[in-house]
Design an enzyme around this catalytic site. Structure first.
Site, PDB file in Angstrom:
ATOM      1  N   HIS A 241       4.901   2.340 -44.661  1.00  0.00           N
ATOM      2  CA  HIS A 241       5.498   1.699 -45.848  1.00  0.00           C
ATOM      3  C   HIS A 241       4.868   0.330 -46.127  1.00  0.00           C
ATOM      4  O   HIS A 241       4.274   0.102 -47.170  1.00  0.00           O
ATOM      5  CB  HIS A 241       7.002   1.474 -45.633  1.00  0.00           C
ATOM      6  CG  HIS A 241       7.785   2.697 -45.341  1.00  0.00           C
ATOM      7  ND1 HIS A 241       7.982   3.686 -46.272  1.00  0.00           N
ATOM      8  CD2 HIS A 241       8.459   3.087 -44.230  1.00  0.00           C
ATOM      9  CE1 HIS A 241       8.741   4.637 -45.747  1.00  0.00           C
ATOM     10  NE2 HIS A 241       9.044   4.304 -44.507  1.00  0.00           N
TER      11      HIS A 241
HETATM   12  C1  BDR Z   1      11.274  -0.339 -45.547  1.00  0.00           C
HETATM   13  O1  BDR Z   1      12.491  -0.613 -44.826  1.00  0.00           O
HETATM   14  C2  BDR Z   1      12.202  -1.222 -43.599  1.00  0.00           C
HETATM   15  O2  BDR Z   1      12.949  -0.652 -42.576  1.00  0.00           O
HETATM   16  C3  BDR Z   1      10.726  -1.039 -43.366  1.00  0.00           C
HETATM   17  O3  BDR Z   1      10.190  -2.126 -42.639  1.00  0.00           O
HETATM   18  C4  BDR Z   1      10.155  -0.974 -44.754  1.00  0.00           C
HETATM   19  O4  BDR Z   1       9.920  -2.255 -45.253  1.00  0.00           O
HETATM   20  C5  BDR Z   1      11.135   1.145 -45.767  1.00  0.00           C
HETATM   21  O5  BDR Z   1      12.200   1.625 -46.519  1.00  0.00           O
END
Ligand code: BDR
Ligand code: CA
Length: 309
Positions: A241
Protein backbone atom coordinates in the site's frame (compact mmCIF):
# COMPACT_ATOMS: atom_id res chain seq x y z
CA UNK A 1 15.28 15.97 -7.17
CA UNK A 2 11.66 16.27 -6.15
CA UNK A 3 11.25 17.64 -2.61
CA UNK A 4 8.81 15.53 -0.58
CA UNK A 5 7.45 15.18 2.92
CA UNK A 6 6.29 11.70 3.87
CA UNK A 7 3.52 11.53 6.47
CA UNK A 8 3.42 8.11 8.15
CA UNK A 9 1.88 5.97 10.90
CA UNK A 10 4.75 3.46 10.93
CA UNK A 11 3.58 0.49 10.46
CA UNK A 12 5.21 -2.31 8.42
CA UNK A 13 4.29 -1.11 4.94
CA UNK A 14 5.12 2.44 6.10
CA UNK A 15 8.62 1.15 6.96
CA UNK A 16 8.98 -0.25 3.44
CA UNK A 17 7.76 3.07 2.02
CA UNK A 18 10.35 4.97 4.07
CA UNK A 19 13.16 2.70 2.83
CA UNK A 20 11.96 3.10 -0.76
CA UNK A 21 11.81 6.91 -0.49
CA UNK A 22 15.18 7.29 1.23
CA UNK A 23 16.83 5.04 -1.36
CA UNK A 24 15.32 6.86 -4.36
CA UNK A 25 17.64 9.49 -5.86
CA UNK A 26 14.70 11.21 -7.58
CA UNK A 27 13.37 12.29 -4.17
CA UNK A 28 14.69 14.75 -1.63
CA UNK A 29 13.00 13.72 1.62
CA UNK A 30 12.79 16.97 3.60
CA UNK A 31 11.26 15.33 6.62
CA UNK A 32 9.00 12.55 7.82
CA UNK A 33 5.95 13.58 9.81
CA UNK A 34 4.11 11.11 12.00
CA UNK A 35 0.54 10.54 13.08
CA UNK A 36 -1.57 8.01 14.97
CA UNK A 37 -3.09 5.14 13.00
CA UNK A 38 -1.49 1.71 12.88
CA UNK A 39 0.02 2.63 16.27
CA UNK A 40 0.03 5.65 18.56
CA UNK A 41 1.81 8.75 17.31
CA UNK A 42 4.57 8.17 19.89
CA UNK A 43 5.10 4.64 18.57
CA UNK A 44 4.96 5.85 14.96
CA UNK A 45 7.66 8.42 15.76
CA UNK A 46 9.83 5.85 17.52
CA UNK A 47 9.41 3.31 14.72
CA UNK A 48 10.21 5.91 12.07
CA UNK A 49 13.43 6.85 13.89
CA UNK A 50 14.37 3.18 14.17
CA UNK A 51 13.76 2.53 10.47
CA UNK A 52 15.86 5.61 9.60
CA UNK A 53 18.62 4.33 11.86
CA UNK A 54 18.70 1.07 9.87
CA UNK A 55 18.90 3.21 6.73
CA UNK A 56 21.73 5.37 8.14
CA UNK A 57 19.56 8.39 7.45
CA UNK A 58 19.48 11.65 9.40
CA UNK A 59 16.24 12.87 7.81
CA UNK A 60 14.28 14.84 10.44
CA UNK A 61 11.20 13.29 12.04
CA UNK A 62 8.44 15.57 13.26
CA UNK A 63 5.57 14.22 15.40
CA UNK A 64 2.00 15.23 14.65
CA UNK A 65 -1.56 14.29 15.54
CA UNK A 66 -2.26 11.77 18.27
CA UNK A 67 -5.99 11.53 17.64
CA UNK A 68 -8.63 12.29 15.02
CA UNK A 69 -9.91 15.85 14.54
CA UNK A 70 -13.29 15.35 16.19
CA UNK A 71 -13.62 11.76 17.34
CA UNK A 72 -12.21 9.31 19.76
CA UNK A 73 -9.87 6.96 17.88
CA UNK A 74 -11.99 4.67 15.71
CA UNK A 75 -9.60 2.19 14.28
CA UNK A 76 -9.47 -1.30 15.71
CA UNK A 77 -6.47 -3.03 17.14
CA UNK A 78 -3.78 -3.62 14.52
CA UNK A 79 -1.54 -5.87 16.65
CA UNK A 80 -2.47 -8.88 14.49
CA UNK A 81 -1.34 -7.03 11.33
CA UNK A 82 1.61 -4.90 12.42
CA UNK A 83 2.67 -6.61 15.67
CA UNK A 84 2.82 -5.37 19.27
CA UNK A 85 5.35 -2.69 18.34
CA UNK A 86 3.93 -1.81 14.90
CA UNK A 87 7.03 -3.20 13.15
CA UNK A 88 6.29 -6.92 13.27
CA UNK A 89 7.75 -7.48 16.77
CA UNK A 90 11.27 -6.59 15.60
CA UNK A 91 11.78 -3.83 18.19
CA UNK A 92 14.99 -4.40 20.13
CA UNK A 93 15.63 -1.02 21.75
CA UNK A 94 14.92 2.67 21.64
CA UNK A 95 16.24 4.90 18.82
CA UNK A 96 19.50 6.77 19.41
CA UNK A 97 18.22 10.14 18.20
CA UNK A 98 15.07 12.11 18.92
CA UNK A 99 12.36 13.67 16.84
CA UNK A 100 12.40 17.43 16.24
CA UNK A 101 10.39 19.71 18.47
CA UNK A 102 7.35 21.27 16.86
CA UNK A 103 4.33 19.84 15.13
CA UNK A 104 4.01 18.03 11.81
CA UNK A 105 1.41 20.52 10.54
CA UNK A 106 3.73 23.48 11.17
CA UNK A 107 6.62 21.68 9.46
CA UNK A 108 4.49 20.99 6.37
CA UNK A 109 3.44 24.65 6.09
CA UNK A 110 6.96 25.97 6.68
CA UNK A 111 8.50 23.68 4.04
CA UNK A 112 5.79 24.47 1.47
CA UNK A 113 6.31 28.22 1.96
CA UNK A 114 10.04 27.82 1.30
CA UNK A 115 9.47 26.27 -2.14
CA UNK A 116 6.16 27.41 -3.69
CA UNK A 117 4.64 24.89 -6.14
CA UNK A 118 7.48 22.43 -5.68
CA UNK A 119 6.59 20.29 -2.68
CA UNK A 120 4.99 16.84 -2.96
CA UNK A 121 3.37 15.53 0.21
CA UNK A 122 2.93 11.77 0.37
CA UNK A 123 0.50 10.69 3.08
CA UNK A 124 0.37 7.03 4.04
CA UNK A 125 -1.53 7.36 7.31
CA UNK A 126 -4.54 9.37 8.44
CA UNK A 127 -5.07 12.78 6.86
CA UNK A 128 -5.13 14.54 10.23
CA UNK A 129 -1.75 16.30 9.95
CA UNK A 130 -2.50 17.57 6.46
CA UNK A 131 -5.98 18.76 7.49
CA UNK A 132 -4.45 20.64 10.44
CA UNK A 133 -1.84 22.17 8.15
CA UNK A 134 -4.49 23.41 5.70
CA UNK A 135 -6.64 24.76 8.55
CA UNK A 136 -3.72 26.75 9.91
CA UNK A 137 -2.57 28.00 6.49
CA UNK A 138 -5.32 27.77 3.83
CA UNK A 139 -2.87 29.04 1.18
CA UNK A 140 -1.17 25.63 1.43
CA UNK A 141 -3.58 24.34 -1.22
CA UNK A 142 -1.94 26.69 -3.74
CA UNK A 143 1.58 26.28 -2.41
CA UNK A 144 2.12 22.56 -2.90
CA UNK A 145 2.72 20.81 -6.18
CA UNK A 146 0.71 17.71 -5.30
CA UNK A 147 -0.48 15.44 -2.53
CA UNK A 148 -0.26 11.70 -3.13
CA UNK A 149 -2.61 9.99 -0.70
CA UNK A 150 -2.54 6.29 0.14
CA UNK A 151 -6.12 5.88 1.18
CA UNK A 152 -9.63 5.01 0.15
CA UNK A 153 -11.35 2.33 -1.85
CA UNK A 154 -13.40 3.90 -4.62
CA UNK A 155 -14.24 0.88 -6.78
CA UNK A 156 -13.33 -2.03 -4.51
CA UNK A 157 -14.29 -3.20 -0.98
CA UNK A 158 -12.70 -1.63 2.08
CA UNK A 159 -10.27 -3.36 4.40
CA UNK A 160 -11.13 -2.14 7.89
CA UNK A 161 -14.90 -2.36 7.25
CA UNK A 162 -16.74 -3.74 4.21
CA UNK A 163 -16.63 -0.28 2.64
CA UNK A 164 -13.86 1.75 4.30
CA UNK A 165 -10.10 1.77 3.94
CA UNK A 166 -8.11 2.12 7.18
CA UNK A 167 -6.40 5.51 6.65
CA UNK A 168 -9.65 7.24 5.75
CA UNK A 169 -11.71 5.41 8.38
CA UNK A 170 -9.28 6.41 11.14
CA UNK A 171 -10.16 10.10 10.67
CA UNK A 172 -12.98 10.51 8.14
CA UNK A 173 -13.54 14.22 8.83
CA UNK A 174 -9.87 15.00 8.23
CA UNK A 175 -10.02 13.14 4.92
CA UNK A 176 -13.22 14.90 3.85
CA UNK A 177 -11.73 18.27 4.78
CA UNK A 178 -8.62 17.60 2.68
CA UNK A 179 -10.72 16.30 -0.23
CA UNK A 180 -12.82 19.50 -0.21
CA UNK A 181 -9.88 21.84 0.24
CA UNK A 182 -8.92 22.18 -3.43
CA UNK A 183 -5.40 20.84 -2.88
CA UNK A 184 -4.23 18.80 -5.93
CA UNK A 185 -4.64 15.12 -5.02
CA UNK A 186 -3.68 11.80 -6.53
CA UNK A 187 -5.53 9.04 -4.69
CA UNK A 188 -3.68 5.74 -4.41
CA UNK A 189 -6.33 3.56 -2.84
CA UNK A 190 -7.01 -0.13 -2.42
CA UNK A 191 -8.21 0.01 -6.05
CA UNK A 192 -4.55 -0.15 -7.05
CA UNK A 193 -2.61 -1.14 -3.93
CA UNK A 194 -4.35 -4.51 -3.62
CA UNK A 195 -2.94 -5.35 -7.03
CA UNK A 196 0.67 -4.69 -6.02
CA UNK A 197 1.68 -7.78 -4.10
CA UNK A 198 5.12 -8.49 -2.72
CA UNK A 199 5.66 -12.27 -2.92
CA UNK A 200 7.21 -13.87 0.17
CA UNK A 201 10.01 -15.42 -1.90
CA UNK A 202 11.58 -11.94 -2.33
CA UNK A 203 12.38 -11.83 1.39
CA UNK A 204 15.01 -14.52 0.97
CA UNK A 205 17.01 -12.23 -1.31
CA UNK A 206 16.74 -9.39 1.22
CA UNK A 207 18.12 -11.68 3.94
CA UNK A 208 20.95 -13.00 1.78
CA UNK A 209 22.09 -9.79 0.15
CA UNK A 210 20.64 -6.96 2.20
CA UNK A 211 22.82 -7.03 5.34
CA UNK A 212 21.23 -5.90 8.61
CA UNK A 213 18.70 -3.70 6.78
CA UNK A 214 17.57 -6.61 4.61
CA UNK A 215 17.16 -8.88 7.65
CA UNK A 216 15.24 -6.23 9.58
CA UNK A 217 12.82 -5.49 6.74
CA UNK A 218 12.44 -9.19 5.87
CA UNK A 219 11.57 -10.12 9.48
CA UNK A 220 8.83 -7.51 9.75
CA UNK A 221 7.51 -8.21 6.26
CA UNK A 222 7.30 -11.94 7.05
CA UNK A 223 5.01 -11.02 9.94
CA UNK A 224 2.90 -8.83 7.61
CA UNK A 225 2.61 -11.58 5.01
CA UNK A 226 1.49 -14.04 7.71
CA UNK A 227 -1.33 -11.61 8.53
CA UNK A 228 -2.23 -11.19 4.86
CA UNK A 229 -2.42 -14.95 4.44
CA UNK A 230 -4.73 -15.30 7.43
CA UNK A 231 -7.17 -12.83 5.85
CA UNK A 232 -6.62 -13.87 2.22
CA UNK A 233 -5.69 -17.57 2.19
CA UNK A 234 -3.34 -18.47 -0.65
CA UNK A 235 -2.37 -14.87 -1.42
CA UNK A 236 1.35 -15.68 -0.91
CA UNK A 237 2.39 -12.08 -0.27
CA UNK A 238 1.36 -8.70 1.07
CA UNK A 239 -0.03 -5.59 -0.53
CA UNK A 240 2.46 -2.74 -0.96
CA UNK A 241 0.00 0.00 0.00
CA UNK A 242 2.33 2.70 1.27
CA UNK A 243 5.25 1.95 -1.08
CA UNK A 244 2.96 2.41 -4.09
CA UNK A 245 2.20 5.99 -2.98
CA UNK A 246 5.95 6.69 -2.87
CA UNK A 247 6.29 5.00 -6.27
CA UNK A 248 3.64 7.29 -7.74
CA UNK A 249 5.47 10.33 -6.34
CA UNK A 250 8.58 9.14 -8.19
CA UNK A 251 6.85 8.07 -11.39
CA UNK A 252 3.14 8.93 -11.81
CA UNK A 253 2.95 6.57 -14.80
CA UNK A 254 2.95 3.54 -12.47
CA UNK A 255 -0.81 4.09 -12.26
CA UNK A 256 -3.57 5.20 -14.62
CA UNK A 257 -5.78 7.80 -13.00
CA UNK A 258 -9.23 9.13 -13.73
CA UNK A 259 -10.34 12.63 -12.65
CA UNK A 260 -13.25 12.21 -10.26
CA UNK A 261 -15.26 13.90 -7.54
CA UNK A 262 -14.80 11.88 -4.37
CA UNK A 263 -16.38 12.48 -0.97
CA UNK A 264 -15.99 10.71 2.35
CA UNK A 265 -19.03 9.36 4.15
CA UNK A 266 -18.69 10.99 7.57
CA UNK A 267 -22.10 9.92 8.88
CA UNK A 268 -22.70 6.41 7.56
CA UNK A 269 -24.22 3.78 9.76
CA UNK A 270 -22.65 0.95 7.78
CA UNK A 271 -20.30 2.92 5.56
CA UNK A 272 -18.48 5.42 7.75
CA UNK A 273 -15.24 6.43 6.05
CA UNK A 274 -16.26 5.14 2.64
CA UNK A 275 -14.75 7.06 -0.29
CA UNK A 276 -17.69 7.68 -2.59
CA UNK A 277 -16.61 8.52 -6.13
CA UNK A 278 -19.12 10.01 -8.56
CA UNK A 279 -18.57 7.68 -11.48
CA UNK A 280 -21.70 8.66 -13.37
CA UNK A 281 -21.31 9.91 -16.93
CA UNK A 282 -22.63 13.30 -15.77
CA UNK A 283 -21.31 13.81 -12.23
CA UNK A 284 -22.96 16.44 -10.03
CA UNK A 285 -19.65 18.20 -9.34
CA UNK A 286 -16.35 18.60 -11.13
CA UNK A 287 -13.39 16.40 -10.16
CA UNK A 288 -11.49 17.11 -6.93
CA UNK A 289 -8.76 14.52 -7.48
CA UNK A 290 -7.18 11.98 -9.79
CA UNK A 291 -8.06 8.48 -8.68
CA UNK A 292 -5.75 5.57 -9.45
CA UNK A 293 -7.75 2.76 -11.05
CA UNK A 294 -5.10 0.69 -12.81
CA UNK A 295 -1.50 -0.08 -11.94
CA UNK A 296 1.45 -1.45 -13.83
CA UNK A 297 2.16 -3.81 -10.94
CA UNK A 298 5.07 -5.66 -12.58
CA UNK A 299 7.00 -2.50 -13.44
CA UNK A 300 6.29 -0.98 -10.02
CA UNK A 301 7.39 -4.11 -8.13
CA UNK A 302 10.63 -4.28 -10.13
CA UNK A 303 11.33 -0.64 -9.34
CA UNK A 304 10.51 -1.06 -5.64
CA UNK A 305 12.71 -4.17 -5.35
CA UNK A 306 15.61 -2.43 -7.09
CA UNK A 307 15.56 0.31 -4.46
CA UNK A 308 14.28 -0.82 -1.09
CA UNK A 309 17.18 -2.97 0.18
C1 BDR B 1 -3.19 1.43 5.03
O1 BDR B 1 -3.57 1.22 6.41
C2 BDR B 1 -2.43 0.98 7.19
O2 BDR B 1 -2.63 -0.09 8.05
C3 BDR B 1 -1.30 0.70 6.23
O3 BDR B 1 -0.07 1.14 6.76
C4 BDR B 1 -1.68 1.48 5.00
O4 BDR B 1 -1.27 2.80 5.11
C5 BDR B 1 -3.82 0.38 4.17
O5 BDR B 1 -5.21 0.43 4.25
CA1 CA C 1 0.36 3.48 6.75
Amino acid sequence: MKPIILDVDTGIDDSLAIAYAIHSPELEVLGITTCFGNVTVEEATRNTLIVLEHLDSEVPVIPGAGKPLFRFPLKGNTVHIHGHDGIGNTLSGEPARSALNGHAAGFIVEQARQRPKELTIVTVGTLTNLALAIMSAPELVELVDRVVIMGGAVTVPGNVTPTAEANIYADPEAAEFVFRSGIPITLVGLDVTMQTLLPRRELQGWREKGGQLGGFLADMTDFYIDAYERFNPGIGGCALHDPLAVGVAIDPSFIRTVPMHVQVDVEGVHSLGRTVGDRRSKPASGPNMDVGLEVDAVRFLDHFLSRVV
